[in-house]
Design an enzyme around this catalytic site. Structure first.
Site, PDB file in Angstrom:
ATOM      1  N   ASP A 261      15.212  -8.924 -27.575  1.00 41.29           N
ATOM      2  CA  ASP A 261      16.627  -8.598 -27.444  1.00 41.29           C
ATOM      3  C   ASP A 261      17.437  -9.845 -27.785  1.00 41.29           C
ATOM      4  O   ASP A 261      16.897 -10.935 -27.945  1.00 41.29           O
ATOM      5  CB  ASP A 261      16.943  -8.056 -26.049  1.00 41.29           C
ATOM      6  CG  ASP A 261      16.680  -9.057 -24.939  1.00 41.29           C
ATOM      7  OD1 ASP A 261      16.526 -10.252 -25.230  1.00 41.29           O
ATOM      8  OD2 ASP A 261      16.637  -8.641 -23.774  1.00 41.29           O
TER       9      ASP A 261
ATOM     10  N   ASP B  19      12.820   0.865 -23.738  1.00 40.24           N
ATOM     11  CA  ASP B  19      12.176  -0.194 -22.957  1.00 40.24           C
ATOM     12  C   ASP B  19      12.750  -0.158 -21.559  1.00 40.24           C
ATOM     13  O   ASP B  19      13.868   0.297 -21.352  1.00 40.24           O
ATOM     14  CB  ASP B  19      12.460  -1.574 -23.569  1.00 40.24           C
ATOM     15  CG  ASP B  19      13.870  -2.042 -23.228  1.00 40.24           C
ATOM     16  OD1 ASP B  19      14.020  -2.823 -22.257  1.00 40.24           O
ATOM     17  OD2 ASP B  19      14.828  -1.611 -23.886  1.00 40.24           O
TER      18      ASP B  19
ATOM     19  N   CYS C 129      -5.798  10.830 -13.776  1.00 40.70           N
ATOM     20  CA  CYS C 129      -5.473   9.591 -14.489  1.00 40.70           C
ATOM     21  C   CYS C 129      -6.733   8.761 -14.709  1.00 40.70           C
ATOM     22  O   CYS C 129      -7.597   8.679 -13.837  1.00 40.70           O
ATOM     23  CB  CYS C 129      -4.445   8.799 -13.680  1.00 40.70           C
ATOM     24  SG  CYS C 129      -3.979   7.220 -14.433  1.00 40.70           S
TER      25      CYS C 129
ATOM     26  N   CYS D 229      -6.763   4.327 -10.642  1.00 41.04           N
ATOM     27  CA  CYS D 229      -7.143   5.685 -10.246  1.00 41.04           C
ATOM     28  C   CYS D 229      -8.642   5.927 -10.357  1.00 41.04           C
ATOM     29  O   CYS D 229      -9.212   6.700  -9.591  1.00 41.04           O
ATOM     30  CB  CYS D 229      -6.377   6.708 -11.084  1.00 41.04           C
ATOM     31  SG  CYS D 229      -4.599   6.713 -10.756  1.00 41.04           S
TER      32      CYS D 229
ATOM     33  N   HIS E 206      -1.374   1.071 -13.505  1.00 46.02           N
ATOM     34  CA  HIS E 206      -1.252   2.525 -13.429  1.00 46.02           C
ATOM     35  C   HIS E 206       0.080   2.995 -14.032  1.00 46.02           C
ATOM     36  O   HIS E 206       0.113   3.945 -14.829  1.00 46.02           O
ATOM     37  CB  HIS E 206      -1.344   3.018 -11.977  1.00 46.02           C
ATOM     38  CG  HIS E 206      -0.885   4.435 -11.839  1.00 46.02           C
ATOM     39  ND1 HIS E 206      -1.690   5.515 -12.152  1.00 46.02           N
ATOM     40  CD2 HIS E 206       0.329   4.959 -11.513  1.00 46.02           C
ATOM     41  CE1 HIS E 206      -0.999   6.627 -12.010  1.00 46.02           C
ATOM     42  NE2 HIS E 206       0.231   6.325 -11.613  1.00 46.02           N
TER      43      HIS E 206
END
Length: 375
Positions: free
Chosen positions: A92, A266, A304, A309, A335
């Site tokens: 950015d 984002d 997942c 997980c 995760h």
């Protein structure tokens, strides 16, 4: 073949999927870019971020210019080598961070003079300096320098700010020059006003950019107002270039944005949430701090495939978070990033198959069911 290109593969309503090609690799769109503010995605190794499915990371001009310094990064071989990420990076422009330092900055036509939040030292950011810093960092996608006013703002303030940003966009384009293999994105401004957004888009089209961002949203206006703006803003930008919605967001924000024609997003949310005990799942948000998880041997999400997980229970994640162990933030961040990339892949597949509406209905229905029942 051009060093960089954008190839639209499929459309379903206004939702689009495609590929941005760069010398450092392809970016599948819709794309979610994890935020690596200070040359790191907090709590993650770069190779782990890649394993989640991320094609591109975001770096932050403001933070990197202050620490360790763009010139130092350049001497050390550029941002990709410095942070051990050889795939594309978008930086950015620093504008948003500088604008948020309202008590520490002075805004003029030339640029922004501000004091560092790190040590109080004085700095100047202008379109030319922002382009120079991003060139030193070596990012693949460079953002034009703009001003991002906080919402709500009165119309006169929005007009003045947008027109200043358009003058800065021209200066950014001039300073960027000819850099084969690198892309420069312009940033549309104009608050929630359709006519100001149209004027901004027209100015950006006249200058000519490799991609176009929708700036000035997700700054406190709420989802309904943001979606209202996205009902017209993406369509004001060129059809054949990537469209990037800056700083968004929650999973339902992302699905709504893609539905309205956005290609890239984002947000710090998946990593920040992970460090504060929040997990994002197909069923919505899970607060691992809650006592209900203390004796629960089940995973966060049984479908997942992320390490958190696959190998750890809710009870363990609850324990390590409560104990202040670093692994809690690491596993929850992994995760969350995995879930976000899985969401993007699901949308790409749905658009390609012409079933985005069905995907969206399933997405909302599953979240409405809520988390699994306590044991």
């Amino acid at each position: 073949m051009a060093l960089t290109s954008f190839d639209l593969k499929a459309r379903d309503g206004r939702a689009r999927c495609g590929v941005i090609s760069t010398p450092r690799g392809e970016i599948r769109t819709p794309a979610f870019m994890p935020v690596g503010t200070a040359a790191t995605v907090k709590g993650m190794m770069p190779e782990s971020v890649r394993e989640t499915g991320a094609d591109i990371l975001l770096g932050n001009t403001y933070h990197l210019m202050l620490r360790p310094g763009a010139e130092r990064v350049a001497r050390l071989g550029g941002l990709h080598r410095f942070m051990n990420w050889e795939r594309p990076i978008l930086t950015d422009s620093g504008g948003f961070q500088v604008m948020s330092l309202s008590s520490l900055r002075k805004l003029t036509e030339e640029g922004v003079t501000f004091r560092s939040h790190v040590d109080g030292s004085k700095h100047m950011l202008s379109p030319e300096r922002s382009m120079e810093i991003q060139r030193l960092l070596g990012s693949d996608i460079v953002m034009a320098f703009d001003e991002c006013p906080a919402l709500p703002a009165d119309r006169r303030r929005l007009e003045e700010s947008m027109r200043l940003s358009m003058r800065w966009a021209q200066r950014s384009r001039d300073a960027f020059g000819d850099r084969p293999g690198h892309m420069l994105f312009g940033i549309q401004q104009g608050g929630l006003e359709e006519d100001l957004r149209a004027e901004s888009a027209e100015a950006l089209r006249a200058i000519g950019f490799d991609g176009y961002a929708i700036g000035g949203l997700a700054v406190g206006e709420g989802q309904e107002a943001m979606f209202g703006c996205l009902d017209f803003a993406p369509g004001q930008l060129p059809e054949d270039k990537p469209r990037y919605l800056m700083g968004v967001g929650k999973p339902d924000d992302i699905v709504g944005a893609v539905k309205r024609g956005v290609d890239m997003m984002d947000c710090v949310l998946p990593s920040r949430s992970g460090r504060t005990g929040q997990a994002w799942t197909r069923r919505g948000q899970v607060n691992i701090k809650n006592a209900r998880h203390a004796d629960d041997p089940r995973p966060l999400d049984e479908t997942c495939t992320c390490p958190a997980c696959r190998s750890y229970s809710r009870a363990y994640l609850h324990h390590v978070y409560r104990a202040g162990e670093m692994i809690a933030g690491m596993l929850l961040t992994w995760h969350n990033l995995h879930y976000y990339q899985e969401l993007m892949q699901s949308m790409r597949e749905a658009i390609a198959k012409g079933r985005f509406a069905a995907f969206e209905a399933e997405f909302h229905a599953r979240r409405a069911d809520g988390d699994i029942l306590p044991l």
